[in-house]
Design a protein around this motif. Structure first.
Motif, PDB file in Angstrom:
ATOM      1  N   UNK A  89      12.844  -5.783   1.105  1.00  0.00           N
ATOM      2  CA  UNK A  89      13.615  -6.238  -0.050  1.00  0.00           C
ATOM      3  C   UNK A  89      14.934  -6.798   0.466  1.00  0.00           C
ATOM      4  N   UNK A  90      15.096  -8.114   0.528  1.00  0.00           N
ATOM      5  CA  UNK A  90      16.380  -8.667   0.988  1.00  0.00           C
ATOM      6  C   UNK A  90      17.413  -8.676  -0.129  1.00  0.00           C
ATOM      7  N   UNK A  91      18.645  -8.338   0.216  1.00  0.00           N
ATOM      8  CA  UNK A  91      19.747  -8.344  -0.739  1.00  0.00           C
ATOM      9  C   UNK A  91      20.903  -9.143  -0.150  1.00  0.00           C
ATOM     10  N   UNK A  92      21.244 -10.310  -0.727  1.00  0.00           N
ATOM     11  CA  UNK A  92      22.370 -11.109  -0.218  1.00  0.00           C
ATOM     12  C   UNK A  92      23.695 -10.579  -0.741  1.00  0.00           C
ATOM     13  N   UNK A  93      24.184  -9.533  -0.120  1.00  0.00           N
ATOM     14  CA  UNK A  93      25.373  -8.848  -0.615  1.00  0.00           C
ATOM     15  C   UNK A  93      26.632  -9.691  -0.444  1.00  0.00           C
ATOM     16  N   UNK A  94      26.836 -10.228   0.734  1.00  0.00           N
ATOM     17  CA  UNK A  94      27.970 -11.096   1.017  1.00  0.00           C
ATOM     18  C   UNK A  94      27.629 -11.876   2.277  1.00  0.00           C
ATOM     19  N   UNK A  95      28.363 -12.918   2.543  1.00  0.00           N
ATOM     20  CA  UNK A  95      28.091 -13.699   3.757  1.00  0.00           C
ATOM     21  C   UNK A  95      29.420 -14.082   4.383  1.00  0.00           C
ATOM     22  N   UNK A  96      29.920 -13.206   5.261  1.00  0.00           N
ATOM     23  CA  UNK A  96      31.244 -13.380   5.820  1.00  0.00           C
ATOM     24  C   UNK A  96      31.196 -13.276   7.335  1.00  0.00           C
ATOM     25  N   UNK A  97      32.066 -14.014   7.970  1.00  0.00           N
ATOM     26  CA  UNK A  97      32.265 -13.817   9.400  1.00  0.00           C
ATOM     27  C   UNK A  97      32.842 -12.422   9.600  1.00  0.00           C
ATOM     28  N   UNK A  98      32.452 -11.772  10.689  1.00  0.00           N
ATOM     29  CA  UNK A  98      32.876 -10.399  10.923  1.00  0.00           C
ATOM     30  C   UNK A  98      34.377 -10.207  10.890  1.00  0.00           C
ATOM     31  N   UNK A  99      35.132 -11.193  11.335  1.00  0.00           N
ATOM     32  CA  UNK A  99      36.582 -11.045  11.409  1.00  0.00           C
ATOM     33  C   UNK A  99      37.210 -10.988  10.024  1.00  0.00           C
ATOM     34  N   UNK A 100      36.486 -11.440   8.994  1.00  0.00           N
ATOM     35  CA  UNK A 100      37.035 -11.455   7.639  1.00  0.00           C
ATOM     36  C   UNK A 100      36.707 -10.195   6.848  1.00  0.00           C
ATOM     37  N   UNK A 101      35.971  -9.278   7.427  1.00  0.00           N
ATOM     38  CA  UNK A 101      35.640  -8.038   6.708  1.00  0.00           C
ATOM     39  C   UNK A 101      36.888  -7.167   6.566  1.00  0.00           C
ATOM     40  N   UNK A 102      36.985  -6.463   5.437  1.00  0.00           N
ATOM     41  CA  UNK A 102      38.143  -5.600   5.190  1.00  0.00           C
ATOM     42  C   UNK A 102      37.691  -4.335   4.478  1.00  0.00           C
ATOM     43  N   UNK A 145       0.862  -1.193   0.000  1.00  0.00           N
ATOM     44  CA  UNK A 145       0.000   0.000   0.000  1.00  0.00           C
ATOM     45  C   UNK A 145       0.893   1.237   0.000  1.00  0.00           C
ATOM     46  N   UNK A 146       0.291   2.318  -0.411  1.00  0.00           N
ATOM     47  CA  UNK A 146       1.045   3.549  -0.489  1.00  0.00           C
ATOM     48  C   UNK A 146       1.572   4.022   0.849  1.00  0.00           C
ATOM     49  N   UNK A 147       0.917   3.616   1.963  1.00  0.00           N
ATOM     50  CA  UNK A 147       1.330   4.109   3.267  1.00  0.00           C
ATOM     51  C   UNK A 147       2.335   3.180   3.947  1.00  0.00           C
ATOM     52  N   UNK A 148       2.693   2.092   3.288  1.00  0.00           N
ATOM     53  CA  UNK A 148       3.685   1.185   3.872  1.00  0.00           C
ATOM     54  C   UNK A 148       5.077   1.580   3.419  1.00  0.00           C
ATOM     55  N   UNK A 149       6.000   1.574   4.357  1.00  0.00           N
ATOM     56  CA  UNK A 149       7.372   1.929   4.019  1.00  0.00           C
ATOM     57  C   UNK A 149       8.120   0.704   3.519  1.00  0.00           C
ATOM     58  N   UNK A 150       9.177   0.974   2.769  1.00  0.00           N
ATOM     59  CA  UNK A 150       9.972  -0.089   2.169  1.00  0.00           C
ATOM     60  C   UNK A 150      11.383  -0.032   2.734  1.00  0.00           C
ATOM     61  N   UNK A 151      11.893  -1.188   3.153  1.00  0.00           N
ATOM     62  CA  UNK A 151      13.218  -1.278   3.767  1.00  0.00           C
ATOM     63  C   UNK A 151      14.051  -2.289   2.984  1.00  0.00           C
ATOM     64  N   UNK A 152      15.281  -1.919   2.678  1.00  0.00           N
ATOM     65  CA  UNK A 152      16.222  -2.842   2.036  1.00  0.00           C
ATOM     66  C   UNK A 152      17.032  -3.532   3.132  1.00  0.00           C
ATOM     67  N   UNK A 153      16.924  -4.845   3.197  1.00  0.00           N
ATOM     68  CA  UNK A 153      17.598  -5.626   4.229  1.00  0.00           C
ATOM     69  C   UNK A 153      18.794  -6.315   3.581  1.00  0.00           C
ATOM     70  N   UNK A 154      19.990  -5.832   3.901  1.00  0.00           N
ATOM     71  CA  UNK A 154      21.216  -6.311   3.264  1.00  0.00           C
ATOM     72  C   UNK A 154      21.925  -7.301   4.180  1.00  0.00           C
ATOM     73  N   UNK A 155      22.146  -8.498   3.664  1.00  0.00           N
ATOM     74  CA  UNK A 155      22.842  -9.510   4.452  1.00  0.00           C
ATOM     75  C   UNK A 155      24.334  -9.451   4.154  1.00  0.00           C
ATOM     76  N   UNK A 156      25.122  -9.171   5.193  1.00  0.00           N
ATOM     77  CA  UNK A 156      26.576  -9.160   5.071  1.00  0.00           C
ATOM     78  C   UNK A 156      27.204 -10.358   5.771  1.00  0.00           C
ATOM     79  N   UNK A 157      26.397 -11.127   6.493  1.00  0.00           N
ATOM     80  CA  UNK A 157      26.915 -12.317   7.158  1.00  0.00           C
ATOM     81  C   UNK A 157      26.839 -12.205   8.667  1.00  0.00           C
TER      82      UNK A 157
END
Length: 751
Positions: A430-443, A382-394
């Motif tokens: 809107x889910x977006x599977x951007x990357x799936x990494x353990x936090x320690x591997x982020x750079x 509906x026009x009154x519902x907001x849209x959120x992009x949910x990005x998965x980084x892991x």
């Protein structure tokens, strides 16, 4: 006209009216399969002749009295849909196709599957190959499973096929059965379960690129009888294509049609081919295939494109072992790279030209677009519902439990987030599977990828963004994204994570995700971290615990917002948005830094040689130190006595144009620092104070400031000798609310 061309002009099997250039392995494999029952792992990039070879082997073996079945997973099963999204459905399609090819009714297969339902999947597959098909066939069987890479987007249930083949491998002679798996990558890289081990059974066959040696040149040149210097022309074509069979065929056809007479004319043919491909005049499917394959695996697509960009830029191969297993597999599946031993390089010169930086940037921008990935379709938008992009980084929150108890990336992000139906009560997701990494591997390159993904979607109608991320480096990534997006951010970007995975009923994953989504619909124009019931400014937040659900804290007196029955926003401390200024993306970070934790007994002489590298003209630029961070245990004070004094290290670094940043485990108030001589001495020696910034924000801002100052130098906006002064100025300037204005009483102007 096309049928008169001497070489194949399209992908797939080579027609009888076209020249088929055999490899030595063709006859070797045919001879083996005639005399032995075996498992073959046939590998090659796309359009390399796998299907043509499979068809020819089937023809040869049928003449020798075998029954052959060629099962193409791409056409028989395809990508994940309602017909193949469970193990029962997937193997139902698999079994029924093989049965139909040997003359068995689908009803008989369905009845057999019903009777075998109590067996494990591995045993059921083994029984199908060992017993069921033997009821109807009493001759040797040759089963080809083509496009085996199409198991990649499916769930872990496809692993059962490989385990079943392991199980029956030793009995193939007794079963009078041969199986050939045809794909781009080795089956070991297609097994999804962690710790499953290598698929170390079977005879591995790799279809190589054609070399430009005399034997290959003679075979290819045989289709150019009217060109006097045909051998030299064929050799030049093989060099241009890197021996890629399809591209080699195309250019040989072009040479025949153009009637070229000399090898130096091949470069012109390549330019015409590239121009035609860029304008979609021909070869469009061939050059669109890599993008389509990568787009179908968004969770690793971003990383794959970034790796390919690096390969193009450097021109040097990289070690396959340095790549995430899934990223290396995806690049090979897309056909963009050549793997020789452990060395990975761009596939060929034509690919290096066509798949350029503009192509990579375009694919990064379009990644994940146009997909109907709503978490739940119960509601009509509906026009009154907001849209959120949910990005998965892991991280723990962004991974799901596997059958073996390990955590891995979700196979289907819609199903994964669909297990939290409360999200649909908050907003359209809107889910977006951007990357799936353990936090320690982020750079830092990942920070840029995340910021770019948000920036590219800034005008797509989202009220905000939620990012699931590992807690170990969450404060660093969130701070980096805050600096990259800058002071003109006008919507919420909410990072969250969890201490327990989603399948723990009493854990924090579900409430953290739901609350973060609530916050993404609120008027909070900041990059923030949502954990438990609090929302903190990212650049003022740090991790305090690895187990308790209150895992983060802030240096501010109060959080930005508190999630109770409602969302209570502390509007008085929200960062003011820079008015009349468009959002700018500055996502470059200098990673060549040394961070030292100051402790009793730290010998500065151990690190002085690292500074000498910065002045060594012969040293590789990748290893030149570009900055030093000294994290102190107190209020910014450092040892200044005898051999333990860090002042010579600071002076030596500054002399070499290497900035030095002084941070603290604890926020430092300016009036406190002034009382301690050991805290003012490093500043007098040329170091820069991080002031009241948190350690994560200070480090990230320092990396960002160095990169930004280098950008200004490169653009001739500042002189090289002004670089250190510019870095110092940026570090003292409040960009996104990271400076402790509560203690200074003043807020420096935004940039």
């Amino acid at each position: 006209m096309k049928d008169t061309l001497p070489y194949a002009y399209a992908g797939g099997a080579v027609g009888l009216h076209h020249l088929y250039v055999p490899r030595p392995v063709d006859e070797e494999l045919a001879a083996l399969l005639k005399t032995r029952r075996m498992l073959v792992n046939l590998r090659a990039p796309r359009q390399y002749g796998k299907t043509s070879l499979s068809i020819r082997l089937c023809e040869i073996l049928e003449e020798a009295g075998h029954v052959t079945v060629l099962l193409d997973l791409r056409s028989v099963i395809g990508t994940v849909d309602e017909h193949s999204n469970t193990g029962e459905k997937w193997y139902g399609l698999f079994f029924r196709y093989i049965a139909r090819k040997i003359g068995v009714l689908a009803a008989d297969v369905n009845e057999w599957m019903r009777k075998e339902s109590s067996e494990s999947p591995i045993v059921r597959i083994s029984n199908f190959l060992k017993h069921f098909i033997r009821r109807y066939v009493n001759k040797p069987i040759f089963l080809v499973i083509d496009e085996i890479d199409y198991v990649m987007p499916h769930g872990h249930y496809t692993d059962y096929l490989f385990e079943a083949l392991r199980l029956i491998h030793a009995d193939l002679d007794g079963l009078d059965l041969s199986v050939m798996l045809c794909g781009i990558t080795h089956p070991s890289h297609l097994i999804k379960a962690s710790g499953a081990g290598a698929f170390n059974v079977g005879h591995d066959v790799v279809l190589p690129d054609f070399p430009d040696d005399d034997g290959a040149v003679e075979l290819w040149a045989s289709g150019l009888p009217n060109i006097e210097r045909r051998r030299e022309v064929s050799r030049a074509i093989l060099k241009a294509t890197g021996g890629h069979p399809f591209l080699t065929s195309v250019l040989h056809n072009d040479a025949a049609c153009a009637g070229i007479t000399a090898p130096d004319e091949v470069a012109g043919l390549v330019e015409v081919l590239l121009a035609d491909a860029r304008n979609d005049m021909r070869l469009t499917p061939h050059f669109e295939t890599p993008a389509a394959i990568i787009a179908a695996h968004v969770s690793r697509g971003y990383m794959a494109l970034e790796v390919f960009r690096k390969l193009r830029a450097s021109g040097d191969p990289i070690d396959l072992r340095e790549l995430d297993k899934g990223v290396g597999t995806l690049l090979q599946t897309a056909g963009l790279v050549r793997v020789e031993g452990r060395s990975v390089s761009v596939r060929n010169p034509i690919y290096r030209s066509f798949f350029d930086d503009d192509w990579v940037s375009q694919e990064l921008r379009s990644m994940g677009r146009g997909r109907s990935d709503r978490v739940n379709q119960r509601r009509v938008t509906r026009g009154d519902r907001k849209k959120v992009c949910l990005i998965n980084c892991g991280g723990t929150l962004g991974m799901e439990r596997q059958p073996d108890g390990t955590l891995a990336q979700p196979t289907d992000l819609r199903q994964f987030y669909g297990a939290v139906p409360e999200l649909d009560d908050v907003a359209d997701i809107d889910p977006l599977p951007l990357m799936c990494k353990d936090g320690i591997h982020m750079h830092p390159e990942d920070w840029g990828t995340i910021a770019e993904a948000i920036y590219a979607r800034r005008n797509d109608g989202y009220s905000g963004f939620v990012l699931s991320h590992g807690t170990d480096s969450l404060a660093f990534t969130a701070s980096a994204v805050a600096f990259a997006l800058g002071s003109s951010l006008s919507f919420p970007v909410v990072f969250t994570g969890s201490q327990a995975p989603m399948d723990v009923p009493h854990g924090d994953a579900r409430p953290n995700l739901i609350r973060a989504t609530h916050l993404a619909t609120q008027p909070i124009p900041e990059v923030c971290i949502a954990f438990s019931d609090k929302c903190f400014r990212a650049v003022r937040t740090f991790k305090v615990d690895d187990f308790k659900f209150e895992g983060f804290a802030t240096t501010m007196n109060t959080p930005l917002a508190l999630v109770t029955e409602t969302v209570d926003i502390n509007k008085g401390i929200l960062r003011p948005v820079t008015q009349n200024e468009r959002l700018k993306l500055r996502a470059a970070f200098e990673h060549r830094l040394i961070k030292l934790h100051v402790h009793p007994g730290l010998d500065p002489h151990l690190f002085l040689p690292l500074l000498d590298i910065a002045e060594d003209e012969k040293a590789d630029n990748k290893y030149r130190t570009r900055g030093i961070v000294l994290e102190t245990p107190g209020v910014g004070n450092i040892p200044t006595e005898f051999r333990w004094s860090l002042l010579p290290l600071i002076r030596s670094a500054v002399k070499r144009d290497i900035p030095v940043l002084i941070t603290s485990q604890f926020p430092v108030k300016s009036e406190t620092r002034a009382q301690y001589r050991p805290a003012t001495a490093p500043l007098e020696a040329g170091a820069i104070s991080a002031g009241g910034m948190t350690a994560p924000a200070a480090l990230v801002k320092f990396m960002w400031a160095i990169a930004d100052a280098d950008r200004l130098v490169a653009a001739n906006d500042i002189a090289p000798d002004e670089r250190l002064s510019e870095i110092r100025a940026i570090m003292g300037r409040d960009i996104v609310g990271e400076v402790d204005v509560e203690t200074t009483g003043q807020r420096p102007p935004n940039v």
